[in-house]
Design a protein around this motif. Structure first.
Motif, PDB file in Angstrom:
ATOM      1  N   TRP A   1       0.845  -1.193   0.000  1.00 32.26           N
ATOM      2  CA  TRP A   1       0.000   0.000   0.000  1.00 32.26           C
ATOM      3  C   TRP A   1       0.880   1.242   0.000  1.00 32.26           C
ATOM      4  O   TRP A   1       0.678   2.178  -0.782  1.00 32.26           O
ATOM      5  CB  TRP A   1      -0.896  -0.022   1.236  1.00 32.26           C
ATOM      6  CG  TRP A   1      -1.926   1.071   1.306  1.00 32.26           C
ATOM      7  CD1 TRP A   1      -3.199   1.006   0.821  1.00 32.26           C
ATOM      8  CD2 TRP A   1      -1.784   2.354   1.904  1.00 32.26           C
ATOM      9  NE1 TRP A   1      -3.852   2.180   1.083  1.00 32.26           N
ATOM     10  CE2 TRP A   1      -3.008   3.033   1.745  1.00 32.26           C
ATOM     11  CE3 TRP A   1      -0.735   2.992   2.562  1.00 32.26           C
ATOM     12  CZ2 TRP A   1      -3.224   4.322   2.220  1.00 32.26           C
ATOM     13  CZ3 TRP A   1      -0.948   4.287   3.027  1.00 32.26           C
ATOM     14  CH2 TRP A   1      -2.181   4.939   2.860  1.00 32.26           C
ATOM     15  N   GLY A   2       1.876   1.229   0.864  1.00 34.55           N
ATOM     16  CA  GLY A   2       2.786   2.360   0.949  1.00 34.55           C
ATOM     17  C   GLY A   2       3.569   2.549  -0.343  1.00 34.55           C
ATOM     18  O   GLY A   2       3.737   3.675  -0.820  1.00 34.55           O
ATOM     19  N   THR A   3       4.017   1.439  -0.881  1.00 36.63           N
ATOM     20  CA  THR A   3       4.764   1.524  -2.131  1.00 36.63           C
ATOM     21  C   THR A   3       3.889   2.090  -3.235  1.00 36.63           C
ATOM     22  O   THR A   3       4.324   2.941  -4.012  1.00 36.63           O
ATOM     23  CB  THR A   3       5.252   0.127  -2.546  1.00 36.63           C
ATOM     24  OG1 THR A   3       5.975  -0.442  -1.465  1.00 36.63           O
ATOM     25  CG2 THR A   3       6.170   0.234  -3.763  1.00 36.63           C
ATOM     26  N   ASP A   4       2.655   1.632  -3.274  1.00 37.42           N
ATOM     27  CA  ASP A   4       1.734   2.144  -4.291  1.00 37.42           C
ATOM     28  C   ASP A   4       1.546   3.647  -4.134  1.00 37.42           C
ATOM     29  O   ASP A   4       1.589   4.392  -5.111  1.00 37.42           O
ATOM     30  CB  ASP A   4       0.378   1.439  -4.188  1.00 37.42           C
ATOM     31  CG  ASP A   4       0.447   0.017  -4.725  1.00 37.42           C
ATOM     32  OD1 ASP A   4       1.490  -0.322  -5.322  1.00 37.42           O
ATOM     33  OD2 ASP A   4      -0.520  -0.730  -4.550  1.00 37.42           O
ATOM     34  N   LEU A   5       1.347   4.044  -2.890  1.00 36.61           N
ATOM     35  CA  LEU A   5       1.187   5.469  -2.633  1.00 36.61           C
ATOM     36  C   LEU A   5       2.388   6.242  -3.148  1.00 36.61           C
ATOM     37  O   LEU A   5       2.268   7.236  -3.864  1.00 36.61           O
ATOM     38  CB  LEU A   5       1.033   5.701  -1.128  1.00 36.61           C
ATOM     39  CG  LEU A   5       1.026   7.166  -0.675  1.00 36.61           C
ATOM     40  CD1 LEU A   5      -0.189   7.879  -1.219  1.00 36.61           C
ATOM     41  CD2 LEU A   5       1.074   7.253   0.851  1.00 36.61           C
ATOM     42  N   LEU A   6       3.545   5.730  -2.793  1.00 38.86           N
ATOM     43  CA  LEU A   6       4.780   6.385  -3.220  1.00 38.86           C
ATOM     44  C   LEU A   6       4.855   6.452  -4.735  1.00 38.86           C
ATOM     45  O   LEU A   6       5.196   7.493  -5.315  1.00 38.86           O
ATOM     46  CB  LEU A   6       5.973   5.615  -2.658  1.00 38.86           C
ATOM     47  CG  LEU A   6       7.355   6.175  -2.962  1.00 38.86           C
ATOM     48  CD1 LEU A   6       7.479   7.589  -2.413  1.00 38.86           C
ATOM     49  CD2 LEU A   6       8.422   5.270  -2.374  1.00 38.86           C
ATOM     50  N   MET A   7       4.503   5.341  -5.357  1.00 34.97           N
ATOM     51  CA  MET A   7       4.597   5.297  -6.816  1.00 34.97           C
ATOM     52  C   MET A   7       3.579   6.223  -7.479  1.00 34.97           C
ATOM     53  O   MET A   7       3.838   6.774  -8.532  1.00 34.97           O
ATOM     54  CB  MET A   7       4.395   3.859  -7.298  1.00 34.97           C
ATOM     55  CG  MET A   7       5.576   2.967  -6.966  1.00 34.97           C
ATOM     56  SD  MET A   7       7.160   3.628  -7.584  1.00 34.97           S
ATOM     57  CE  MET A   7       8.336   2.648  -6.662  1.00 34.97           C
ATOM     58  N   GLN A   8       2.445   6.374  -6.818  1.00 34.28           N
ATOM     59  CA  GLN A   8       1.472   7.322  -7.355  1.00 34.28           C
ATOM     60  C   GLN A   8       2.014   8.739  -7.323  1.00 34.28           C
ATOM     61  O   GLN A   8       1.707   9.556  -8.181  1.00 34.28           O
ATOM     62  CB  GLN A   8       0.177   7.265  -6.549  1.00 34.28           C
ATOM     63  CG  GLN A   8      -0.712   6.107  -6.932  1.00 34.28           C
ATOM     64  CD  GLN A   8      -1.898   5.985  -5.995  1.00 34.28           C
ATOM     65  OE1 GLN A   8      -2.335   6.960  -5.398  1.00 34.28           O
ATOM     66  NE2 GLN A   8      -2.402   4.773  -5.849  1.00 34.28           N
ATOM     67  N   ARG A   9       2.818   8.997  -6.311  1.00 38.54           N
ATOM     68  CA  ARG A   9       3.389  10.338  -6.219  1.00 38.54           C
ATOM     69  C   ARG A   9       4.562  10.506  -7.186  1.00 38.54           C
ATOM     70  O   ARG A   9       4.781  11.576  -7.733  1.00 38.54           O
ATOM     71  CB  ARG A   9       3.905  10.599  -4.794  1.00 38.54           C
ATOM     72  CG  ARG A   9       2.862  10.440  -3.719  1.00 38.54           C
ATOM     73  CD  ARG A   9       2.165  11.752  -3.409  1.00 38.54           C
ATOM     74  NE  ARG A   9       1.167  11.569  -2.364  1.00 38.54           N
ATOM     75  CZ  ARG A   9       1.334  11.939  -1.098  1.00 38.54           C
ATOM     76  NH1 ARG A   9       2.453  12.520  -0.732  1.00 38.54           N
ATOM     77  NH2 ARG A   9       0.380  11.731  -0.218  1.00 38.54           N
ATOM     78  N   ILE A  10       5.307   9.443  -7.312  1.00 33.59           N
ATOM     79  CA  ILE A  10       6.495   9.534  -8.162  1.00 33.59           C
ATOM     80  C   ILE A  10       6.139   9.432  -9.634  1.00 33.59           C
ATOM     81  O   ILE A  10       6.637  10.179 -10.466  1.00 33.59           O
ATOM     82  CB  ILE A  10       7.507   8.418  -7.814  1.00 33.59           C
ATOM     83  CG1 ILE A  10       8.125   8.686  -6.453  1.00 33.59           C
ATOM     84  CG2 ILE A  10       8.598   8.337  -8.878  1.00 33.59           C
ATOM     85  CD1 ILE A  10       9.107   7.619  -6.020  1.00 33.59           C
ATOM     86  N   GLY A  11       5.253   8.508  -9.927  1.00 32.02           N
ATOM     87  CA  GLY A  11       4.911   8.213 -11.302  1.00 32.02           C
ATOM     88  C   GLY A  11       4.757   9.438 -12.196  1.00 32.02           C
ATOM     89  O   GLY A  11       5.497   9.571 -13.178  1.00 32.02           O
TER      90      GLY A  11
END
Lengths: 258, 258
Positions: free
Chosen positions: B88-98
């Motif tokens: 979940w955290g990784t996804d969140l991060l990736m949503q921000r980074i993407g």
DNA sequence: GGTAGCTGTTACTAGAAGTAACACGCAATT
DNA sequence: AATTGCGTGTTACTTCTAGTAACAGCTACC
């Protein structure tokens, strides 16, 4: 069981602010307690070797040849023991690194020796490494967390070292602390990864890490207008020589002395 | 309690090799189970917010409004739940980074945006961060450890990205994997340190990290005879553009699409 | 002799992870 | 309409391990 009766002579802890009892019955055990702690720490290290990083307190006590409550007389809790084990590991590492700091050599060689020493230690004690570094204790305040503590110690001494260099070269040293923690983390993470899947030789990894660490440092220097050949023997002024001495000494209590 | 009765239509899990039952009563729940898992993960995140990183399963179940066994129907054990929270955290991060990967900009700016996104996330969810990253589970095999897994995912995509760059520029890419893991570790360790003692602003730390990361990359390029201005808008050939798309997409499933 | 400060033991408590056993609801199958 | 698969949910248990209580003995200082 050759128990008791070994209060061990001196052990130099000259004066740690304990209440002045006057009664020498408490004095007498000072050294003994330290020795005992060390003994248990070593037993823990052995136990970790046998049982892996998941050792329980019972296993450790068994390895030490005593029962649990004895352990708890010397360590307030598991975290305390872990902290001590962490210190043991740090000391070991510093014993390996310390001497290399006195040797002469180029920057490349110096970085290389430190990295190599680190990788050597974790390769030699993989389970201990996992126990100490990979395991964290969220049930304890962050400040007392063994891993954080040990990493901080190393990063701080690196900080001090780099900071002195930077200031001696009249560069902005504001990022030094962050960089130090970052570099320590980088080496740790790489070692971590390498330990799990040993997909390259230790020499190769050492090379790669040495290179990238140097690149990072070189970049900082260059941005300050200073260019150094990493393969030239490092010329140190008396100031900086003093620094390297301090940085190491401050961490590995029992190591060398320049 | 509006329990049951919501098998949620589709959710694209076209064919994960389950036994061909023929009976559609099993089919029906596919999506529902996923939704339920997500629901529990979110409850866990909330519970962590309330109770801190030391939450117990009871607390989590309570936060989700169910009792423990329900939780255990969806997660084999605590580690499994933690892994999901990590994702979940990784996804969140990736949503921000993407999204930032698609924006144009100099290398400096690109690195900066990624680092800044990372620091932003951990600043926003400090307890979650500690829960996921600072806590490890030594009682589980290393391969299944949430933290390792998530870090590996990130490092791997970085690896892929850097590797393609290196190969496109015809440089030795042997160190790429080690460097990727190292850089990820560096950022993590710095963030870790920063989170504990916020001794500088997020902007400053972002700057410092961006600089040192660039220095490291620049060093590698220079040693291959290539010099790039980190403040020039980055020129990407079609190959490399494809790479950035792939690297991000592979990690944050639901993110963008170049 | 009395007492401080260790030595050590067995057998307990406490708390959290994880499980057993049971009862109910919905919808596809028969 | 009844059966059956797969969920829903519960309370109350077991298990494991960190940590503790309570007890007894040895040695050296006072």
């Amino acid at each position: 069981m050759s128990h008791i009766s070994r209060p061990v002579k001196a052990v130099n802890t000259p004066s740690r602010g304990d209440p002045p009892h006057g009664d020498k019955r408490s004095e007498r055990w000072r050294g003994h307690r330290q020795a005992r702690r060390a003994e248990f720490v070593e037993a823990t290290v052995r136990a970790i070797g046998h049982h892996g990083a998941e050792v329980g307190m019972d296993d450790i006590a068994a390895e030490a040849g005593v029962s649990k409550p004895v352990l708890y007389r010397h360590f307030s809790d598991k975290g305390d023991l872990y902290l001590a084990v962490g210190e043991w590991g740090t000391d070991l590492l510093m014993q390996r690194i310390g001497p290399t700091l006195d040797e002469s050599g180029s920057i490349h060689q110096r970085i290389r020796r430190i990295v190599s020493a680190y990788l050597g230690v974790i390769e030699e004690y993989p389970e201990l490494y996992r126990f100490v570094v990979r395991r964290n204790f969220a049930d304890r305040p962050v400040q007392t967390d063994p891993v954080t503590t040990e990493k901080t110690v190393i990063a701080n001494s690196l900080s001090r070292l780099l900071g002195e260099y930077m200031r001696a070269l009249e560069l902005d040293s504001g990022g030094v602390e962050a960089w130090s923690h970052g570099l320590v983390g980088m080496v740790q993470a790489s070692g971590d990864w390498w330990l799990d899947r040993q997909s390259m030789s230790r020499e190769d990894l050492t090379d790669y890490l040495t290179r990238i660490i140097w690149f990072a440092i070189d970049g900082v220097l260059r941005s300050g207008g200073i260019v150094i050949d990493p393969d030239e023997p490092l010329e140190l002024g008396p100031d900086l020589r003093a620094v390297t001495g301090e940085g190491a000494e401050d961490v590995g209590e029992q190591a060398h002395r320049g």
